[in-house]
Motif scaffolding. Structure first.
Motif, mmCIF file in Angstrom:
data_model
loop_
_atom_site.group_PDB
_atom_site.id
_atom_site.type_symbol
_atom_site.label_atom_id
_atom_site.label_comp_id
_atom_site.label_asym_id
_atom_site.label_seq_id
_atom_site.Cartn_x
_atom_site.Cartn_y
_atom_site.Cartn_z
ATOM 1 N N THR A 204 9.289 -58.051 -21.863
ATOM 2 C CA THR A 204 9.286 -59.264 -21.018
ATOM 3 C C THR A 204 10.584 -59.913 -20.898
ATOM 4 O OG1 THR A 204 8.665 -60.225 -23.220
ATOM 5 C CG2 THR A 204 6.756 -59.657 -21.941
ATOM 6 N N ALA A 205 11.672 -59.635 -21.875
ATOM 7 C CA ALA A 205 12.900 -60.256 -21.684
ATOM 8 C C ALA A 205 13.527 -59.668 -20.437
ATOM 9 C CB ALA A 205 13.955 -59.603 -23.014
ATOM 10 N N LEU A 206 13.156 -58.299 -20.261
ATOM 11 C CA LEU A 206 13.896 -57.743 -18.695
ATOM 12 C C LEU A 206 12.976 -58.426 -17.709
ATOM 13 C CD1 LEU A 206 14.147 -53.878 -19.969
ATOM 14 C CD2 LEU A 206 15.932 -55.662 -20.003
ATOM 15 N N ASN A 207 11.941 -58.710 -17.838
ATOM 16 C CA ASN A 207 10.954 -59.364 -16.803
ATOM 17 C C ASN A 207 11.733 -60.689 -16.536
ATOM 18 O OD1 ASN A 207 9.259 -57.202 -16.056
ATOM 19 N ND2 ASN A 207 7.677 -57.718 -17.598
ATOM 20 N N GLU A 209 14.531 -61.549 -17.281
ATOM 21 C CA GLU A 209 15.939 -61.416 -16.564
ATOM 22 C C GLU A 209 15.898 -61.133 -14.964
ATOM 23 O OE1 GLU A 209 19.927 -58.842 -17.576
ATOM 24 O OE2 GLU A 209 18.070 -57.725 -17.142
ATOM 25 N N ARG A 210 14.806 -60.442 -14.354
ATOM 26 C CA ARG A 210 14.658 -60.245 -13.145
ATOM 27 C C ARG A 210 14.215 -61.613 -12.254
ATOM 28 N NH1 ARG A 210 12.859 -55.522 -11.131
ATOM 29 N NH2 ARG A 210 10.798 -56.444 -10.219
ATOM 30 N N ARG A 211 13.749 -62.536 -13.199
ATOM 31 C CA ARG A 211 13.159 -63.541 -12.698
ATOM 32 C C ARG A 211 14.434 -64.827 -12.796
ATOM 33 N NH1 ARG A 211 8.044 -62.647 -15.065
ATOM 34 N NH2 ARG A 211 8.777 -63.726 -16.959
ATOM 35 N N GLY A 212 15.394 -64.492 -13.290
ATOM 36 C CA GLY A 212 16.569 -65.437 -13.425
ATOM 37 C C GLY A 212 16.516 -66.136 -14.672
ATOM 38 N N SER A 213 15.560 -66.110 -15.427
ATOM 39 C CA SER A 213 15.620 -66.695 -16.807
ATOM 40 C C SER A 213 16.251 -66.107 -18.019
ATOM 41 C CB SER A 213 13.994 -66.966 -17.190
ATOM 42 O OG SER A 213 13.222 -67.656 -16.208
ATOM 43 N N PHE A 214 17.671 -66.538 -17.743
ATOM 44 C CA PHE A 214 18.469 -65.753 -18.711
ATOM 45 C C PHE A 214 18.723 -66.277 -20.285
ATOM 46 C CE2 PHE A 214 20.506 -65.232 -14.570
ATOM 47 C CZ PHE A 214 20.576 -63.757 -14.212
#
Length: 471
Positions: A204-207, A209-214
């Motif tokens: 979910t961290a990678l997901n 990241e894909r949404r820009g929620s760093f």
């Protein structure tokens, strides 16, 4: 007839894909399976060839006999049946702490968790055994739910698979080859829950990241590392989950060398490094506690002067007579051939499912213009789940290779329960119904494997309760 059966199977799978209450259905399946296993365990005859449980519980059991027909008698009966193999040591250590050096061979994290459940005044062996059973059931159930959420996070854009596959994978985890070990006072259920939770946080961290929620991504990288650290304290093979961080760190370093310095890549590498470093606490923490007790005393033990002072490796080599076959290829003896046969199906599935993912991914990684862990913007929507699976394949395949070369190989049937990729592989085979077009022979189809797994779990429950191998 075969066509009709295939049509019925496909209709059933399609219905699974549109279940309105998958969690409720999984809960019913879980309860039914656990009831069946518990009845088998309670009905199993005798203590087997080892009377350790009877000797340890005899004073408490005598008191329970005087209260026949009461809850105390039932507790005594359950405790007497589930306190088998290593669980005897877990219960005794949880009751009064680590006293003897050789007891450090048994997982520090699990015994501390077990002792935390009950106050000191209630830590009889019987109460601890029942508490361990409750803990294992709870952790196993939670791991089923976490696996369902993890599966949806990975396969959410795979069409019909996104509905059926998470359910089937979670259902397969219910009837895992670990069998009674996921119900007894053992480490397998807590480890599965912690390991799955760590995977869920990482994916979910990678997901995010894909949404820009760093910021959320960074927090989840650290949370995943913390969960893997606790899992490692429970079972040392939790350390293999650090390979997820290694995978991303390698690609991050590759980006730095090929594209130059970037604040985004440096920040990501820092979080990956911090999260991965947390996992070492699960190994170093218990070793530090043991080092203070045995190496800072007036007379230190021989292992204290080693370059890497590990009480665990010392105990395995010095005290455990059955560990003489532990080491690279030292378990490869003719007398152990039946155990290799028992473990062979699990080993084959673990290795094949992992290699299969990487065989599909490697041609994609060879394409130019890769970004952030091997993804490009052009293909990320169609292939990100494959890359996620490739990360999770690493610890699974390494575990299988270590089991073949270094471990008591039969334990792979239970320790594999904490790794999700092979569940997805079998579930995918059940969904696709393409046995004729796969490389697997018909006799090794997913349906055959599922039936064998269920039968193995039932037989193993009886062997476990009767203190009979394999363990």
């Amino acid at each position: 007839m075969s066509s009709t059966r295939t049509t019925v199977t496909r209709t059933t799978i399609d219905n699974i894909g549109i279940l309105n209450q998958p969690i409720y259905t999984l809960t019913k399946c879980f309860c039914l399976w656990k009831i069946v296993l518990l009845l088998i365990v309670l009905a199993s005859p005798g203590p087997g060839y080892d009377t350790s449980t009877a000797l340890l519980l005899s004073p408490e059991e005598e008191h329970a006999r005087n209260s026949a027909g009461t809850v105390e008698w039932l507790i005594s009966h359950v405790a007497h049946k589930v306190a088998r193999w290593d669980s005897i040591y877990f219960l005794k250590i949880a009751q009064r702490g680590y006293v003897f050096e050789q007891e450090w061979a048994f997982g520090y994290g699990y015994t501390r968790l077990l002792s935390f459940i009950l106050p000191a005044s209630l830590r009889s062996l019987q109460n601890l055994a029942v508490a361990g059973v409750v803990l294992s059931h709870l952790c196993h159930y939670l791991s089923v739910l976490v696996l369902y959420r993890l599966s949806r996070a990975i396969f959410k854009s795979d069409g019909q698979k996104s509905d059926a596959l998470p359910f089937l994978a979670s259902a397969l985890h219910i009837v895992s080859p670990a069998g009674a070990f996921l119900s007894a006072p053992y480490m397998e259920a807590p480890f599965s829950f912690l390991n799955f939770s760590g995977y869920y946080m990482f994916i979910t961290a990678l997901n995010d990241e894909r949404r820009g929620s760093f910021y959320l991504r960074d927090a989840k990288f650290l949370s995943a590392g913390a969960l893997f650290a606790v899992a490692t304290a429970v079972r040392s093979n939790g350390l293999l989950s650090g390979l997820l961080f290694v995978y991303d760190a390698v690609f991050g370093l590759h980006q730095l060398f090929t594209h130059g310095l970037s604040w985004h890549v440096l920040r990501r590498l820092a979080m990956i490094g911090a999260g991965g470093s947390l996992i070492l606490i699960g190994i170093v923490g218990p070793q530090y506690v043991a080092y203070k007790e045995f190496c800072l005393a007036e007379v230190s033990r021989p292992w204290c002067s080693r370059l890497l002072p590990s009480i665990y490796t010392w105990v395995q080599a010095y005290y455990c007579s059955d560990q003489r076959n532990v080491g690279f290829l030292r378990y490869w003896t003719f007398s152990n051939l039946p155990l290799f046969c028992i473990a062979a199906p699990a080993i084959c599935i673990l290795v094949y499912s992992g290699i299969r993912v990487w065989a599909t991914l490697l041609p994609m990684l060879a394409e130019p213009g890769q970004k952030d862990g091997g993804e490009t913007k052009a293909d990320s929507d169609s292939s990100y789940s494959l890359r996620y699976q490739a990360r999770l394949a690493l610890p699974q395949v390494v575990l299988a290779l270590l089991a073949v070369t270094n471990y008591h190989i039969q334990i792979v049937n239970r320790i594999s329960s904490g790794y999700p990729l092979w569940y997805w592989f079998l579930a995918s085979c059940l969904v696709s119904e393409k046995r004729n077009s796969t490389t697997l022979p018909r006799w090794l189809s997913s349906h055959v494997i599922l039936r064998v797994t269920v039968m193995y779990g039932l037989v193993q429950a009886c062997l476990f309760a009767s203190f009979l191998p394999p363990a």
